[in-house]
Every structure is written in structure tokens, then in C-alpha cells.
Write a protein that holds these residues in place. Structure first.
Motif, mmCIF file in Angstrom:
data_model
loop_
_atom_site.group_PDB
_atom_site.id
_atom_site.type_symbol
_atom_site.label_atom_id
_atom_site.label_comp_id
_atom_site.label_asym_id
_atom_site.label_seq_id
_atom_site.Cartn_x
_atom_site.Cartn_y
_atom_site.Cartn_z
ATOM 1 N N UNK A 192 168.031 8.407 6.597
ATOM 2 C CA UNK A 192 167.830 7.602 7.814
ATOM 3 C C UNK A 192 166.473 7.866 8.456
ATOM 4 N N UNK A 193 165.990 9.094 8.362
ATOM 5 C CA UNK A 193 164.682 9.416 8.951
ATOM 6 C C UNK A 193 163.567 8.683 8.226
ATOM 7 N N UNK A 194 163.629 8.649 6.905
ATOM 8 C CA UNK A 194 162.585 7.950 6.160
ATOM 9 C C UNK A 194 162.709 6.434 6.333
ATOM 10 N N UNK A 195 163.949 5.936 6.424
ATOM 11 C CA UNK A 195 164.135 4.503 6.676
ATOM 12 C C UNK A 195 163.504 4.116 8.009
ATOM 13 N N UNK A 196 163.797 4.911 9.044
ATOM 14 C CA UNK A 196 163.223 4.632 10.366
ATOM 15 C C UNK A 196 161.720 4.878 10.360
ATOM 16 N N UNK A 197 161.295 5.909 9.609
ATOM 17 C CA UNK A 197 159.881 6.228 9.540
ATOM 18 C C UNK A 197 159.073 5.106 8.916
ATOM 19 N N UNK A 198 159.643 4.459 7.898
ATOM 20 C CA UNK A 198 158.935 3.352 7.262
ATOM 21 C C UNK A 198 158.731 2.209 8.258
ATOM 22 N N UNK A 199 159.771 1.912 9.029
ATOM 23 C CA UNK A 199 159.662 0.859 10.034
ATOM 24 C C UNK A 199 158.626 1.228 11.090
ATOM 25 N N UNK A 200 158.645 2.495 11.502
ATOM 26 C CA UNK A 200 157.699 2.938 12.521
ATOM 27 C C UNK A 200 156.273 2.912 11.997
#
Length: 222
Positions: A192-200
Motif C-alpha cells: 500500500x505504501x508503494x501504491x500510494x507513493x506512486x500516485x504521490x
């Protein structure tokens, strides 16, 4: 080895933070009773105090939420680096595959060593070889190469980084794809951190997107 530059930076920053923290805020008071907590019912910790028990519980919970089940671990908490042969932490020093030693007082170190334990019990040699090839490394664990160029260490850093609850940093955006691919290869799951990080990270390219990092729940690495 170009792909390793970002990972080396992560390793260097985490190691430096561990040393500074251990010097500035050593644990105060320890207990020898086995650790028992709802979040980590199968782990036993020796020499732990309230702070280290909270770190252990938080790390265990992060693995549980990600669907990565840890084995019951025997955890030894030390008040200085001598207990880990000069390192911030160690895994499997007794060859049991279940012992973890912590010496830095750093939450990221707990995640890192737990990642070693999870990988030891869940990742096969085929996946290890694929991870080594993905990162352009020469070996999974050989001590003949520097620490940061061993597949096992890069894997533990990848898993631990993917489980942090803090915002994904802008300076690391160039590494997001490699980190995400590595996490998925090792665990068979998304972070989830990398998923959110990609969006950010994508949002940083568009000033009108309104997407930033502040909406994530940060966790201080300590």
C-alpha cells in the motif's frame, strides 16, 4: 550496478539514523519476562522494555496487515551494539531461523530484521535468483561482497521500506518502480505504501493535481 545507487542511499541514511538514535536515546530499564501482546502472541522477547515491545508489536502488526505471516520469533533486545557484533540488528545468529537481535533502538531495524525472518521461511531459491538478477547483483548472501550488494540485504530493505507507515519521500521517487517490483516479486503482494507513493510521485509532476504526501499517516522512524 546503476540500479543500486538509490538503495545504497537508503541503506546509508537508515544506518546513520540508527547510530545517532542509539547514542542519543538508549533504552532505559529492561525486563526479562517473555513478551506477550495481542499483536504478537507467538513472539518471545528477552531484555525488552516498554519502548522496544511497542516497536515489536507495531512491526508485527505491519506484517499482519500486509498478509505476511511471521513465524514465532525469539527476540533479544540489547542496550548497545556489542550485543549484535557491532551491527544495528542481526537475524539467525544461532542458526535456528527464529532468533532476532536488536541493538539500535530503531523501528526500521525491527522491520528489517523481521523481513529477514519472513524471507527465510517464505521465499524460495528461484525467487531469490530472480531478485538478484532484477537488481543486477552477484549474490544472494555471500560475505565476499559489501553488505549493501547482497540480495538478502536489499530484499530486507525492500520489504521493510514497503511496510513503513510514513509518507513516501520525494527524493526516493526515482526508485519507486524498482522497489515496487521487488516487493511484489518477493511477497506476491502489493505494498500500500508503494501504491500510494506512486500516485504521490506522479502527483508531484502536476501542480494542479492536489495530490501530496501529507494525507498519509506518518510514522517517525525511531
Amino acid at each position: 550496478m546503476a540500479q543500486l545507487r538509490g538503495m545504497k542511499a537508503v541503506v546509508a541514511i537508515v544506518s546513520a539514523a540508527s547510530v545517532l538514535l542509539a547514542t542519543a536515546t538508549p533504552p532505559t530499564g529492561t525486563v526479562d519476562d517473555p513478551f506477550s501482546d495481542a499483536a504478537t502472541p507467538t513472539h518471545v522477547a528477552h531484555g525488552s522494555d516498554e519502548r522496544s515491545r511497542e516497536q515489536i508489536a507495531n512491526a508485527d502488526a505491519a506484517f499482519q496487515v500486509a498478509g505476511l505471516k511471521l513465524p514465532g520469533l525469539e527476540i533479544h533486545v540489547h542496550q548497545n551494539y556489542a550485543g549484535c557484533d557491532g551491527f544495528a540488528g542481526q537475524f539467525n545468529r544461532d542458526g535456528s531461523g527464529l532468533r532476532v537481535d536488536f541493538c539500535s533502538g530503531n523501528s526500521f531495524t525491527v522491520l528489517h530484521e523481521f523481513a529477514h525472518a519472513w524471507e527465510y521461511h517464505n521465499v524460495d531459491d528461484t525467487t531469490r535468483d530472480a531478485f538478484v538478477e532484477m537488481h543486477g547483483l552477484e549474490t544472494w548472501r555471500s560475505s565476499d561482497v559489501p553488505w549493501e550488494e547482497r540480495g538478502a540485504e536489499v530484499a530486507a530493505e525492500t520489504i521493510a521500506t514497503g511496510l513503513l507507515k510514513r509518507a513516501f519521500p520525494e527524493w526516493q521517487c526515482e526508485e519507486i518502480e524498482l522497489l515496487d517490483q521487488g516487493f511484489r516479486l518477493l511477497t506476491g503482494r502489493s505494498s500500500p505504501r508503494f501504491d500510494a507513493g506512486r500516485l504521490s510521485c506522479d502527483g508531484l509532476q502536476n501542480a494542479d493535481s492536489g495530490m501530496g504526501l501529507a494525507w498519509l499517516d506518518p510514522m517517525t522512524v525511531q
